[in-house]
Design an enzyme around this catalytic site. Structure first.
Site, PDB file in Angstrom:
ATOM      1  N   LYS A 125     108.322  37.917  17.680  1.00 30.87           N
ATOM      2  CA  LYS A 125     107.406  37.007  16.881  1.00 30.87           C
ATOM      3  C   LYS A 125     106.151  36.558  17.858  1.00 30.87           C
ATOM      4  CE  LYS A 125     107.212  32.592  14.397  1.00 30.87           C
ATOM      5  NZ  LYS A 125     107.694  31.273  14.583  1.00 30.87           N
TER       6      LYS A 125
ATOM      7  N   TYR B  67     114.664  24.380  22.722  1.00 27.86           N
ATOM      8  CA  TYR B  67     113.451  23.480  22.214  1.00 27.86           C
ATOM      9  C   TYR B  67     113.873  21.945  22.208  1.00 27.86           C
ATOM     10  CZ  TYR B  67     109.992  21.639  19.197  1.00 27.86           C
ATOM     11  OH  TYR B  67     109.016  21.095  18.787  1.00 27.86           O
TER      12      TYR B  67
ATOM     13  N   ASP C 151     106.848  29.997  22.722  1.00 32.00           N
ATOM     14  CA  ASP C 151     105.313  29.616  22.423  1.00 32.00           C
ATOM     15  C   ASP C 151     105.222  28.302  23.034  1.00 32.00           C
ATOM     16  OD1 ASP C 151     107.020  29.510  19.920  1.00 32.00           O
ATOM     17  OD2 ASP C 151     105.118  28.037  19.599  1.00 32.00           O
TER      18      ASP C 151
END
Ligand code: B12
Ligand code: B12
Ligand SMILES: Cc1ncc(COP(=O)(O)O)c(C=O)c1O
Ligand SMILES: Cc1ncc(COP(=O)(O)O)c(C=O)c1O
Lengths: 254, 535, 535, 254
Positions: free
Chosen positions: C384, C277, C312
């Site tokens: 998740k 990330y 995501d």
């Protein structure tokens, strides 16, 4: 045309829906408090149709009621776009003929904002909603600095690259972050003596064109703006750029 | 607006026992027999008025106006009842008056209404003359109904038809002139069917109001003029959209036959028409409703109108889990009595609803089970699926979600007609924006889930399958009981919606007449002939 | 609040080819090897600061305050870097100063920070003494982390645990004192996990702010004190509810190791921690992030913290249909690097999201395919699932419905951790009422559909099954390419999120140090030992 | 306690959500019209976060903004229930001891309203939310006339049965149907000279207790009322009934 009012299911019934939270424990007293808020907002015969406690200290309400306010759409002055919408070719031609050199566009998301999708939608080839971005225009040179760029970096880049237009994006608005950050860039440009030499443009989903003046920007674009609108606007500002003649630092830039 | 994915009716998804389904159908016809027989042995004031309307009697008595305006068909039928009685029907005395008078239908009707002429029962040649005129006029009337069906077919062929599922939206301002722009706005945003809800209480009026009206309560009066105005408005927007927009209203009530006739003449496309709604939910006498429903359904059959039955109403008072089987039982009865009145499977918009308490465990799974069971039991019927109403509160956000889950279950089980739920169901009759949001909701869910209908399977010994079989079994048990004691007795025993109704109780019994020998009603005879049922 | 039905992870619902899944895992470890090797051959300023914090160095330099307060751990590491360099680690020079000084850790740290003492590299006995003290203190520090895990287990045993799926809600007022009442209100209405979003830009700060803060933008600064305050508030409400309420924050950024250490010490339960990330979405140097993620994950592993990965994010910029496979590919890589840092399957909260354009045909079916595929690929991971964000507009009603469909897909595919969507996602950071409505939405959907997860099957040659296999195949192709050229080269080639990052570019490279021979860090060594990986 | 304001995510931020329709074609002008409506309702810096055309003539808006109005819950007078909540036994005992005969309750949905579920919830055995209905009280005689009952029928029944309490339900409120219909019953009772002899009670989801006076009713019950509340209220009115002595028509009634 005459004044109009909100429309529920009958002309001029004035019906609106409202929802809000009060920091109070759910109770009949809470309901009355909500009624009072609704009345103070000018709703006649408001109905609290939903009341729900959230934890011990807050209550949520949904209210319907009739407002007596009205508006005459035709009386409102709505700013019509003060520049013509040009085609890709027209924009390029204008730059070629007026500026006689590529238009240098410096874009950045400043402050702590890392939302680049909006700026990229305007700048990158890909563009937005089928409308190609500024990188696509043969007469423009785009320098996209990306996210979280400091005002200083922006000023440096404008000087180094000989920027003609500066495009700043701000998406995060909490606690007015977007206003604060736009102003910082404007001030940095003023301090560097560059403000009048560039077309300063801001944008983001929560801005409206009105705000340009108060922020010291030449133009502000809001949600749903398209690259061609931006390109057309820049084309409409070319004369101003010519006036100032070549960027003092440009040559360093090339 | 997103185009709807190819519609399909998923069948064979549940391991239900089809012998039980067959038995339910068999029990239903056993039960329906005596009801149909009763209907064929009686006539009603409303049937006679409907027949007069179909041969061209219309208008209201001078001096009366608005919602209270007294219709000439009522005045004529009352006059005939008072002079010669209705046992042999109203058409012969009426056409006798026409033929022995100026010869003009509407003029003669006016004279009788004003009491200037007293109807009589003609004999001999007079009878023959009256009968011949009556028969000719009846033929025109019945043709007019059949023509409505043809005209609809032509329009659909020319402007184009709506894709299934059909999104059905309600307008209910009380004022036809507010209804129209709202209906048009809804159509432009994707509504395929517009239903104009009636003013509260119209079902208990023993006459049909007249003209364009603006004074309804929570609904707009069903009048022939209101029908005409809305039908024209929808034809207009249909042209614009290249999609035929259907119009619905309510037949049920004391004037079922007349409203059915008006709907046919004005080319409405669907009508709420339930064999028991009036009895159970409006306390209308059972002989009256059973007799009227048969006539009105023959009219619908010939007019190519899709009927919508009212099983959803059971669940607005009873619990949707406990009473799920009563919905299914009523559907089998409605189906049987509809076929007996000449309706085809494609015209049976059998109703059911998504009314399980949102707090109940597994409610979404249970709704799926109920909806899929009904889909499997009636593979050829254009089922009408009704949204949550009872458990809708003032929490419009949560309500909007319930409506979305309703849409999803509708999509997964291939329901044909989707009555879109309103997030403000618990608050007020729909706002224009409520309808628009409902359409956005439906476009999203049906656009996203319709193809799933084709490929979802349920574990053969999972809860969904188990629940479906259980409801089917409970339905069989109920129908067996009803068959044992008979329909009238079952209603008297409160077996439907825990509501007790007696054979001679309720409203409108005075308008029921046992047909005497010599009963003549060419309209009824021709209708039965055309739709292929015994007169 | 409705109790959640028994949670289950539906497996074996799709006919996917498990040999392809195995190949993806194999490719992932091939790819991860060099990354892990790189991480083991380097240290970073933040790892050394984290190590100091774990042995008890804390506080800020006098005279500095607020978000700008300069932490003593930074001052100490800078001093050591400037005096003896960081190639052999900061602990030996630091404990040499402690032992040759007053003997007290915090006092010595203050002296170094104020420049009153200059660290040196000790030799001979001095080295032995420093090493012994360092080792003892490191043992205490590492024990403290392990104790957090035990303490959590005890608390859960005493107050009771939350049922799956866990409803995960975000607070983001910027002010810890507003965050607390909102988090408590959410917990009382059913939140199982509270995430305190960080202030924008914290991930780019090369130090961790200090104390209780109220001046964050669209989020609250991650500080040890803020962690402590919120953890205490949630323990309090947890007691009240008889349900342990979990707390989450973000490790990613330039201070991954330190924030991980603080989270461990303050008994946070989950941490956002992704191996890429920072590189892709925050332009942090890849060597820095790869090195930091390993240390921070060892800390999480020992602390029993569940990590949440950030796949995501790929879908917030790229198209959710075109790029579905990139999410899966990243998950295989995150899994591999997590296991390499000692995390167990039960700690892998692999992330994915419901981000398909609501206007796309069959979007609900496609989301089902994606979510079920991921469920099948990682049967033992507490997945998740992230709600729609990108396509959320100001139409809060429609947005509330999207969140409901997200919840439904989450329920049908047995996702463990559900990050509840906010109807106002397109407008502002969550209002208290947005969160409450989101919980009502989730209770309704999960209460109504969870059992369906057990009994729904998909037609083996339907679109859902086909789509799942397609995404899996695209993932394999991508991993093959990455394996061919190598991870660093793949990132330099812009193979992840079309973003080009160079090996020596990005922020924080100056904090990366190649370990010299003689590198000593007892904290790191003990951690690796405890979690059973090579140091 | 001090004044409170709507709460979005920060104390006193005053944030509220609003939605409504304007009978105008979707356009920038329409957006400005919505902004004007919001400002006139007192919203500061309103944001039209959603604007959608509905057909050609209407536009729907969702707006967020901050209101400056506030309310002091403690200052509001909230009517506390003016009668004690009694148990099933207490109610029966009160009737036995004070009235010394069964209390006759006549209930109906009047006008065109056919919503009986609410009235039934109060009257029928089954009751509401686990609370048994009035039929369950041994000392009461319930005459439930059901739906769409005319004022005349109600008056007749009160005379025939010797009604002590009259319970009227109204659910449909469109165009104030509920107010119109309640008044009609009240007037019919006045004309029949029965008004003072009976306890006149109205109810329905859209009523609030306040409205009793204006409608000429003794008490009005709103959404979520329970049978025991109603029973307790009736018990609190027994003395008044005794005063008037037996119903002139009662004997006919028995
Ligand atoms: C995508 C996204 C992200 C991505 C960003 C990826 C990226 N590289 O951009 C990720 C996941 C990283 C992210 C992170 C965060 N996000 Co974010 N994010 C969004 C989201 C979902 C979509 C934004 C978007 O891409 N819109 C699409 C683009 C095309 O639209 P646009 O930005 O409006 O741009 C158009 C116009 O505004 C205009 N325009 C925009 N800029 C410019 C500039 C110029 C010069 C011109 C002429 C025109 C112009 O033209 C564009 C085309 O029409 C929104 C929610 C939503 N649905 O809006 C939240 C949202 C914007 N995020 C939000 C927040 C709070 C965050 C975080 C701060 C949360 C946190 N604390 O972790 C983080 C931190 C990021 C940071 N440091 O800034 C909030 C902002 C709240 C507020 N109003 O203050 C939102 C609204 C979500 C929410 N409700 O909380 N986010
Ligand atoms: C069930 C229902 C029906 C059923 C009624 C069945 C029956 N036998 O009652 C059917 C399907 C027949 C029906 C029909 C219609 N309905 Co309806 N119906 C509803 C629905 C879904 C639920 C109402 C209900 O049962 N609530 C449960 C009960 C227990 O609550 P309650 O009535 O509030 O009663 C409580 C309190 O108010 C109080 N109370 C009520 N009465 C009394 C009396 C006394 C003396 C006391 C002390 C207390 C008291 O105590 C009760 C217990 O707490 C509502 C929508 C909704 N979700 O609210 C629409 C609704 C009430 N219906 C509506 C309409 C318009 C109609 C129709 C007129 C539509 C039409 N034109 O066809 C028709 C016609 C009916 C008619 N002629 O009146 C509208 C009313 C709009 C408005 N505010 O004006 C609603 C709100 C739906 C909508 N949004 O359009 N309906
Ligand atoms: C079959 C049927 N007929 C008629 C109606 C409407 O009846 P009324 O006009 O009596 O309210 C309904 C309403 O739900 C219905 O289901
Ligand atoms: C893995 C991961 N880390 C961190 C963050 C937050 O990062 P930042 O604080 O840089 O906005 C996110 C947000 O989506 C994330 O997914």
């Amino acid at each position: 045309m005459t004044a109009i009012r909100p429309y529920g299911d009958t002309t001029d019934d004035g019906m609106v829906q409202l929802s809000f939270t009060l920091p109070v424990t759910v109770s009949e007293r809470a309901r009355e408090a909500a009624m009072s808020i609704a009345r103070q907002m000018g709703l006649e015969r408001p109905q609290v149709v939903h009341m729900k406690g959230m934890g011990a200290d807050f209550t949520f309400f949904v209210v319907y009621g009739a407002t007596s306010v009205s508006v005459e759409p035709d009386e409102l002055e709505v700013e019509e776009r003060p520049f013509p919408l040009l085609s890709y070719q027209e924009v390029n031609r204008a730059i070629r003929e007026t500026l006689k050199r590529p238009l240098v566009v410096v874009g950045a998301c400043t402050g702590t904002d890392a939302h680049t999708v909006g700026l990229d939608a305007i700048l990158s080839m890909k563009g937005f909603a089928g409308d190609k971005g500024l990188e696509f225009y043969s007469e423009m040179k785009i320098v996209n600095l990306g996210s979280q760029v400091s005002p200083e970096e922006i000023v440096e880049t404008v000087e180094r690259e000989g920027g003609d237009a500066v495009l700043i994006s701000q998406v995060v608005t909490q606690r007015d972050a977007h206003l604060v950050h736009l102003r910082q860039v404007e001030e940095a440009l003023v301090d560097a003596g560059l403000r009048e030499r560039v077309v300063l443009v801001g944008g983001g989903p929560r801005f409206s064109a009105h705000q340009a003046a108060e922020l010291g920007y030449d133009r502000i674009f809001g949600r749903g703006s398209t690259p061609s609108e931006v390109a057309s606007y820049l084309a409409s500002q070319l004369d101003r750029l010519v006036e100032f003649g070549p960027h003092p630092t440009t040559h360093r830039g090339r | 607006m997103a185009v709807k994915p190819a519609f399909q009716r998923p069948i064979g998804r549940l391991p239900i026992d089809h012998e039980v389904v067959d038995e339910c159908r068999h029990l239903a016809s056993e039960i329906a027999g005596p009801v149909d027989a009763l209907a064929r042995s009686r006539t009603t004031a409303s049937i006679e008025r409907a027949s007069l309307r179909l041969v061209g009697v219309d208008g209201v008595v001078e001096g009366t106006e608005g919602a209270e305006a007294f219709p000439i068909p009522n005045a004529v039928v009352d006059a005939i009842r008072d002079s010669v009685g209705l046992e042999r029907g109203a058409l012969i005395p009426f056409f006798d008056a026409v033929e022995t008078g100026c010869g003009d239908i509407q003029t003669t009707a006016g004279e009788i209404a004003r009491g200037e002429r007293t109807p009589r029962w003609p004999d001999g040649v007079d009878y023959e003359i009256a009968l011949e005129r009556a028969t000719n006029e009846a033929r025109h009337g019945v043709d007019r109904i059949a023509e409505a069906a043809e005209l609809r077919a032509e329009r659909i062929a020319s402007v184009g038809d709506a894709e299934k599922p059909w999104f059905y939206l309600i307008v209910a301002t009380g004022n036809i002139h507010e209804d129209i722009p709202q209906a048009q706005a809804a159509a432009r945003e994707g509504a395929d069917v517009i239903a104009v809800i009636r003013s509260t209480g119209q079902s208990l009026l023993d006459y049909v109001p007249y003209g364009a009206t603006g004074d309804g309560f929570a609904g707009t009066f069903a009048t022939q003029e209101n029908f005409r105005l809305m039908r024209a408005a929808l034809d207009e927007v249909g042209e614009e959209l290249g999609r035929y927009v259907r119009l619905t209203n309510y037949a049920s009530g004391l004037c079922m036959p007349e409203i059915a006739a008006m709907a046919a003449m004005e080319r409405l496309d669907m009508m709420l028409n339930d064999c028991m709604y009036g009895i159970i939910f409006r306390d209308i006498n059972m002989q009256r409703t059973f007799t009227d429903q048969r006539f009105s359904r023959m009219v619908h059959a010939l007019a190519g109108i899709v009927i919508n039955t009212g099983e959803d109403n059971y669940l607005t008072t009873a619990d949707a889990i406990e009473s799920a089987h009563t919905v299914l039982a009523s559907q089998f009865l409605n189906e049987r009595l509809a076929l007996a009145a000449g309706l085809k499977d494609e015209q049976l918009g059998l109703g059911h609803a998504f009314e399980i308490n949102p707090g109940a465990p597994d409610q979404i799974a249970l709704e799926l089970a109920h909806a899929q069971l009904i889909r499997e039991c009636f593979p050829n019927a254009p089922l009408k699926y009704m949204p949550p109403t009872k458990h809708m509160t003032g929490n419009v956000f949560q309500g909007f979600l319930y409506d979305g889950m309703f849409n999803l279950v509708g999509a997964l089980t291939g329901q044909d007609i989707i009555l879109l739920g309103m997030m403000t169901e618990g608050v007020h009759t729909p706002f224009l924006s409520d309808r628009d949001l409902a359409l956005e909701n439906a476009r999203y869910v049906f656009g996203g889930a319709t193809t799933l209908a084709g490929e979802i399977r349920f574990d053969a010994d999972g809860d969904v399958a188990r629940r479906a079989s259980q409801v089917l079994e409970e339905c069989r048990q109920m129908l067996r009981k009803v068959a044992d004691i008979g329909m009238f007795e079952a209603i008297e025993a409160g077996m439907f919606a825990d509501t007790v109704r007696t054979r001679d109780g309720g409203k409108g019994l005075d308008g029921v007449v046992v047909r005497g020998d010599g009963y003549v009603n060419p309209v009824e005879t021709l209708l039965a002939e055309r739709v292929g049922v015994a007169s």
